[in-house]
Design a protein around this motif. Structure first.
Motif, PDB file in Angstrom:
ATOM      1  N   ASP A  12       4.089  59.452  19.602  1.00  0.00           N
ATOM      2  CA  ASP A  12       4.500  60.192  18.422  1.00  0.00           C
ATOM      3  C   ASP A  12       4.103  61.662  18.476  1.00  0.00           C
ATOM      4  O   ASP A  12       4.265  62.389  17.507  1.00  0.00           O
ATOM      5  CB  ASP A  12       3.887  59.557  17.167  1.00  0.00           C
ATOM      6  N   ARG A 161       9.581  65.027  13.240  1.00  0.00           N
ATOM      7  CA  ARG A 161       9.922  64.896  11.826  1.00  0.00           C
ATOM      8  C   ARG A 161      11.309  64.287  11.633  1.00  0.00           C
ATOM      9  O   ARG A 161      12.102  64.217  12.552  1.00  0.00           O
ATOM     10  CB  ARG A 161       9.905  66.280  11.164  1.00  0.00           C
ATOM     11  N   VAL A 162      11.561  63.880  10.399  1.00  0.00           N
ATOM     12  CA  VAL A 162      12.907  63.545   9.957  1.00  0.00           C
ATOM     13  C   VAL A 162      13.282  64.623   8.942  1.00  0.00           C
ATOM     14  O   VAL A 162      12.669  64.745   7.890  1.00  0.00           O
ATOM     15  CB  VAL A 162      12.975  62.150   9.314  1.00  0.00           C
ATOM     16  N   LYS A 178      10.340  64.910   0.150  1.00  0.00           N
ATOM     17  CA  LYS A 178      11.052  63.661   0.431  1.00  0.00           C
ATOM     18  C   LYS A 178      11.988  63.283  -0.720  1.00  0.00           C
ATOM     19  O   LYS A 178      12.085  62.127  -1.113  1.00  0.00           O
ATOM     20  CB  LYS A 178      10.031  62.536   0.659  1.00  0.00           C
ATOM     21  N   HIS A 191      16.669  63.496  13.282  1.00  0.00           N
ATOM     22  CA  HIS A 191      15.589  62.548  13.589  1.00  0.00           C
ATOM     23  C   HIS A 191      15.006  62.955  14.942  1.00  0.00           C
ATOM     24  O   HIS A 191      15.539  62.631  15.994  1.00  0.00           O
ATOM     25  CB  HIS A 191      16.138  61.126  13.637  1.00  0.00           C
ATOM     26  N   ASN A 194      14.053  60.163  17.556  1.00  0.00           N
ATOM     27  CA  ASN A 194      15.224  59.524  18.158  1.00  0.00           C
ATOM     28  C   ASN A 194      16.118  60.507  18.909  1.00  0.00           C
ATOM     29  O   ASN A 194      17.046  60.102  19.602  1.00  0.00           O
ATOM     30  CB  ASN A 194      16.072  58.846  17.071  1.00  0.00           C
ATOM     31  N   PHE A 243      19.881  54.695   5.217  1.00  0.00           N
ATOM     32  CA  PHE A 243      19.157  55.428   6.257  1.00  0.00           C
ATOM     33  C   PHE A 243      18.066  56.287   5.637  1.00  0.00           C
ATOM     34  O   PHE A 243      16.934  56.343   6.133  1.00  0.00           O
ATOM     35  CB  PHE A 243      20.126  56.293   7.052  1.00  0.00           C
ATOM     36  N   LYS A 246      15.232  54.087   4.292  1.00  0.00           N
ATOM     37  CA  LYS A 246      14.447  53.552   5.398  1.00  0.00           C
ATOM     38  C   LYS A 246      13.431  54.570   5.905  1.00  0.00           C
ATOM     39  O   LYS A 246      12.350  54.211   6.391  1.00  0.00           O
ATOM     40  CB  LYS A 246      15.378  53.122   6.538  1.00  0.00           C
ATOM     41  N   ASN A 247      13.760  55.851   5.783  1.00  0.00           N
ATOM     42  CA  ASN A 247      12.862  56.913   6.224  1.00  0.00           C
ATOM     43  C   ASN A 247      12.081  57.531   5.067  1.00  0.00           C
ATOM     44  O   ASN A 247      11.610  58.665   5.145  1.00  0.00           O
ATOM     45  CB  ASN A 247      13.657  57.992   6.960  1.00  0.00           C
ATOM     46  N   ASP A 248      11.951  56.754   3.978  1.00  0.00           N
ATOM     47  CA  ASP A 248      11.067  57.092   2.846  1.00  0.00           C
ATOM     48  C   ASP A 248      11.520  58.302   2.037  1.00  0.00           C
ATOM     49  O   ASP A 248      10.699  58.995   1.445  1.00  0.00           O
ATOM     50  CB  ASP A 248       9.621  57.313   3.334  1.00  0.00           C
TER      51      ASP A 248
END
Length: 253
Positions: A12, A161-162, A178, A191, A194, A243, A246-248
């Motif tokens: 990470d 990060r996202v 967020k 992302h 990814n 999506f 899922k990523n808060d």
């Protein structure tokens, strides 16, 4: 520590290990490869890096880069140059000036925009470590350098990060918190782990607007990630919401 275990442990992190090289009586020498690079890549990078910053010229010290990793276009390197007291050399010049040392920090090139924001902090920390732990030739051990590297990673606490963006009426907004409002002509999600950019456009959006907003997304991919991230279209607003959740991310209506 093997390259495989290092890669898993630091999965990470934006960093991918270290190299350590120095100039001794026989010339430039790679002493430590604790990175995800193979030996050929590491050796060539060490030699090229030392050459690029002056091949041991007097009074060169500090953090330089980014420099390319040889034979592997996925990675780049920062190089920290310093001198330590030489205790085993027979060269009068090395004894007088000290042992020329180069510590390379390896990272994936698309992460440089993160590293650039803390470049000065990295250099300050390395200066502190050098004065505290790397004063003499005897200190140049894998365990010491690995502890310095791991402490550097821990203190910076920079992780992929996202990122969520909205483009509406030609204005691009990145949601810093967020919380997301889904009322744009284009919503796209970067992302970093990814290495993908997911995007959603309503079927009712005009073709001209779609094309114009996608150019903005492509520009960010090019300017910040050197066009290394793949894009993937989310075919429905429901998939977009799933999506994000899922990523808060919280969706504000």
């Amino acid at each position: 520590m093997t390259a495989e275990s290092l890669e898993q442990e630091l999965d990470d992190s934006i960093f991918n290990g270290i190299l350590f090289a120095m100039i001794n009586d026989s010339g430039p020498q790679l002493s430590i490869n604790a990175s995800t690079l193979n030996d050929r890549e590491a050796l060539a990078t060490a030699i090229q890096g030392i050459t690029a910053v002056g091949l041991g010229e007097e009074k060169i010290q500090g953090l330089f880069g980014p420099l390319p990793v040889q034979y592997n276009l996925k990675y780049q390197a920062l190089i920290y140059i310093f001198n330590v007291e030489a205790t085993t050399s027979t060269s009068p010049e090395i004894i007088e000036k000290g042992l020329f040392c180069a510590l390379f920090i390896i990272f994936k090139k698309e992460m440089f925009h993160l590293i650039a924001n803390v470049f000065s902090m990295i250099e300050s920390l390395l200066n502190l470590y050098q004065k505290s732990y790397l004063k003499t030739e005897e200190n140049l051990q894998l365990n010491t350098l690995q502890l310095i590297y791991e402490d550097l990673v821990f203190k910076l606490k920079i992780k992929p990060r996202v990122r969520v963006f909205k483009v509406k009426n030609g204005i691009t907004v990145e949601f810093e918190e967020k919380k997301v409002i889904l009322n744009g002509d284009l919503i796209f999600i970067i992302h970093e782990k990814n290495k993908k950019i997911y995007f959603y456009q309503s079927v009712s959006t005009e073709d001209e607007v779609k094309e114009r907003t996608l150019k903005i997304m492509k520009y960010i991919n090019r300017s910040e990630y050197q066009e290394t991230f793949k894009t993937q279209k989310l075919k429905s607003k429901k998939k977009l919401k799933l999506f994000l959740e899922k990523n808060d991310f919280t969706i504000i209506k």
